[in-house]
Write a protein that holds these residues in place. Structure first.
Motif, PDB file in Angstrom:
ATOM      1  N   GLU A   1       0.813  -1.213   0.000  1.00 37.92           N
ATOM      2  CA  GLU A   1       0.000   0.000   0.000  1.00 37.92           C
ATOM      3  C   GLU A   1       0.851   1.270   0.000  1.00 37.92           C
ATOM      4  O   GLU A   1       0.435   2.304  -0.523  1.00 37.92           O
ATOM      5  CB  GLU A   1      -0.937  -0.006   1.205  1.00 37.92           C
ATOM      6  CG  GLU A   1      -2.001   1.046   1.086  1.00 37.92           C
ATOM      7  CD  GLU A   1      -3.190   0.808   1.986  1.00 37.92           C
ATOM      8  OE1 GLU A   1      -3.749   1.814   2.440  1.00 37.92           O
ATOM      9  OE2 GLU A   1      -3.559  -0.353   2.212  1.00 37.92           O
ATOM     10  N   LYS A   2       2.043   1.203   0.540  1.00 36.36           N
ATOM     11  CA  LYS A   2       2.918   2.377   0.557  1.00 36.36           C
ATOM     12  C   LYS A   2       3.227   2.842  -0.869  1.00 36.36           C
ATOM     13  O   LYS A   2       3.211   4.041  -1.175  1.00 36.36           O
ATOM     14  CB  LYS A   2       4.214   2.047   1.299  1.00 36.36           C
ATOM     15  CG  LYS A   2       5.149   3.209   1.443  1.00 36.36           C
ATOM     16  CD  LYS A   2       6.391   2.811   2.216  1.00 36.36           C
ATOM     17  CE  LYS A   2       7.341   3.989   2.318  1.00 36.36           C
ATOM     18  NZ  LYS A   2       8.572   3.646   3.021  1.00 36.36           N
TER      19      LYS A   2
ATOM     20  N   VAL B   1       1.441   2.242  -3.667  1.00 37.77           N
ATOM     21  CA  VAL B   1       0.243   2.759  -4.342  1.00 37.77           C
ATOM     22  C   VAL B   1      -0.059   4.175  -3.869  1.00 37.77           C
ATOM     23  O   VAL B   1      -0.423   5.044  -4.659  1.00 37.77           O
ATOM     24  CB  VAL B   1      -0.974   1.813  -4.171  1.00 37.77           C
ATOM     25  CG1 VAL B   1      -1.496   1.789  -2.771  1.00 37.77           C
ATOM     26  CG2 VAL B   1      -2.097   2.189  -5.116  1.00 37.77           C
ATOM     27  N   ARG B   2       0.142   4.439  -2.602  1.00 36.88           N
ATOM     28  CA  ARG B   2      -0.112   5.783  -2.082  1.00 36.88           C
ATOM     29  C   ARG B   2       0.889   6.802  -2.639  1.00 36.88           C
ATOM     30  O   ARG B   2       0.513   7.908  -3.014  1.00 36.88           O
ATOM     31  CB  ARG B   2      -0.080   5.777  -0.564  1.00 36.88           C
ATOM     32  CG  ARG B   2      -1.285   5.090   0.042  1.00 36.88           C
ATOM     33  CD  ARG B   2      -1.354   5.297   1.543  1.00 36.88           C
ATOM     34  NE  ARG B   2      -2.445   4.559   2.121  1.00 36.88           N
ATOM     35  CZ  ARG B   2      -3.716   4.953   2.106  1.00 36.88           C
ATOM     36  NH1 ARG B   2      -4.047   6.070   1.523  1.00 36.88           N
ATOM     37  NH2 ARG B   2      -4.652   4.223   2.666  1.00 36.88           N
TER      38      ARG B   2
ATOM     39  N   ALA C   1       0.027   7.517  -6.256  1.00 36.13           N
ATOM     40  CA  ALA C   1      -1.166   8.357  -6.346  1.00 36.13           C
ATOM     41  C   ALA C   1      -0.815   9.823  -6.092  1.00 36.13           C
ATOM     42  O   ALA C   1      -1.279  10.709  -6.805  1.00 36.13           O
ATOM     43  CB  ALA C   1      -2.224   7.873  -5.360  1.00 36.13           C
TER      44      ALA C   1
ATOM     45  N   ALA D   1      -9.737   1.206  -7.202  1.00 39.48           N
ATOM     46  CA  ALA D   1      -8.453   1.551  -6.581  1.00 39.48           C
ATOM     47  C   ALA D   1      -8.010   2.951  -6.998  1.00 39.48           C
ATOM     48  O   ALA D   1      -7.507   3.722  -6.160  1.00 39.48           O
ATOM     49  CB  ALA D   1      -7.385   0.526  -6.946  1.00 39.48           C
TER      50      ALA D   1
ATOM     51  N   LYS E   1     -10.185   5.220  -4.953  1.00 44.96           N
ATOM     52  CA  LYS E   1      -9.879   5.117  -3.521  1.00 44.96           C
ATOM     53  C   LYS E   1      -8.603   5.872  -3.156  1.00 44.96           C
ATOM     54  O   LYS E   1      -8.564   6.599  -2.165  1.00 44.96           O
ATOM     55  CB  LYS E   1      -9.736   3.652  -3.126  1.00 44.96           C
ATOM     56  CG  LYS E   1      -9.324   3.441  -1.687  1.00 44.96           C
ATOM     57  CD  LYS E   1      -9.150   1.966  -1.372  1.00 44.96           C
ATOM     58  CE  LYS E   1      -8.641   1.783   0.055  1.00 44.96           C
ATOM     59  NZ  LYS E   1      -8.443   0.365   0.375  1.00 44.96           N
ATOM     60  N   TYR E   2      -7.571   5.689  -3.962  1.00 42.16           N
ATOM     61  CA  TYR E   2      -6.294   6.319  -3.650  1.00 42.16           C
ATOM     62  C   TYR E   2      -6.142   7.700  -4.287  1.00 42.16           C
ATOM     63  O   TYR E   2      -5.099   8.317  -4.207  1.00 42.16           O
ATOM     64  CB  TYR E   2      -5.143   5.400  -4.053  1.00 42.16           C
ATOM     65  CG  TYR E   2      -5.122   4.154  -3.214  1.00 42.16           C
ATOM     66  CD1 TYR E   2      -4.719   4.210  -1.889  1.00 42.16           C
ATOM     67  CD2 TYR E   2      -5.534   2.943  -3.726  1.00 42.16           C
ATOM     68  CE1 TYR E   2      -4.723   3.073  -1.095  1.00 42.16           C
ATOM     69  CE2 TYR E   2      -5.535   1.795  -2.941  1.00 42.16           C
ATOM     70  CZ  TYR E   2      -5.129   1.873  -1.630  1.00 42.16           C
ATOM     71  OH  TYR E   2      -5.136   0.755  -0.842  1.00 42.16           O
ATOM     72  N   GLU E   3      -7.215   8.169  -4.929  1.00 35.34           N
ATOM     73  CA  GLU E   3      -7.284   9.518  -5.492  1.00 35.34           C
ATOM     74  C   GLU E   3      -6.121   9.813  -6.430  1.00 35.34           C
ATOM     75  O   GLU E   3      -5.391  10.783  -6.268  1.00 35.34           O
ATOM     76  CB  GLU E   3      -7.346  10.550  -4.370  1.00 35.34           C
ATOM     77  CG  GLU E   3      -8.564  10.409  -3.496  1.00 35.34           C
ATOM     78  CD  GLU E   3      -8.594  11.381  -2.331  1.00 35.34           C
ATOM     79  OE1 GLU E   3      -7.590  12.073  -2.080  1.00 35.34           O
ATOM     80  OE2 GLU E   3      -9.635  11.441  -1.667  1.00 35.34           O
ATOM     81  N   TYR E   4      -5.967   8.955  -7.439  1.00 34.29           N
ATOM     82  CA  TYR E   4      -4.932   9.188  -8.441  1.00 34.29           C
ATOM     83  C   TYR E   4      -5.150  10.503  -9.165  1.00 34.29           C
ATOM     84  O   TYR E   4      -4.217  11.172  -9.572  1.00 34.29           O
ATOM     85  CB  TYR E   4      -4.922   8.048  -9.449  1.00 34.29           C
ATOM     86  CG  TYR E   4      -3.979   6.940  -9.083  1.00 34.29           C
ATOM     87  CD1 TYR E   4      -2.848   6.704  -9.844  1.00 34.29           C
ATOM     88  CD2 TYR E   4      -4.207   6.131  -7.982  1.00 34.29           C
ATOM     89  CE1 TYR E   4      -1.964   5.698  -9.522  1.00 34.29           C
ATOM     90  CE2 TYR E   4      -3.332   5.120  -7.654  1.00 34.29           C
ATOM     91  CZ  TYR E   4      -2.218   4.911  -8.418  1.00 34.29           C
ATOM     92  OH  TYR E   4      -1.346   3.927  -8.089  1.00 34.29           O
TER      93      TYR E   4
END
Length: 81
Positions: free
Chosen positions: A25-26, A28-29, A32, A53, A56-59
């Motif tokens: 997750e680090k 992906v964050r 993003a 996704a 959710k992660y506000e790309y």
């Protein structure tokens, strides 16, 4: 992908990822956060999990993220001669 965005920060760039997958997750964050800084980047997800996704992660803002499942399957080639 990031190098392309850095090289052409003012150009419109459209990504058509097959699937959005990450091992942690680090990462992906941090990705993003990177893409969120470029307003001309658009993501077209092929399946719902990747789309969710990206949201959710506000790309990007929602208007720069779309769900377009298997676009090629929507082509109507039956009328071509």
């Amino acid at each position: 992908m990031k190098s392309l965005v850095k090289e052409y920060p003012d150009n419109k760039i459209v990504f058509l990822p097959n699937t959005l997958t990450y091992k942690n997750e680090k990462t992906v964050r941090s990705d993003a956060i990177f893409y969120r800084n470029y307003k001309n980047v658009f993501f077209c997800a092929r399946e719902k999990n990747s789309y969710d996704a990206l949201i959710k992660y506000e790309y990007q803002k929602n208007c720069n993220i779309g769900l377009y499942p298997d676009m090629a399957l929507f082509l109507d080639e039956s009328k071509k001669t």
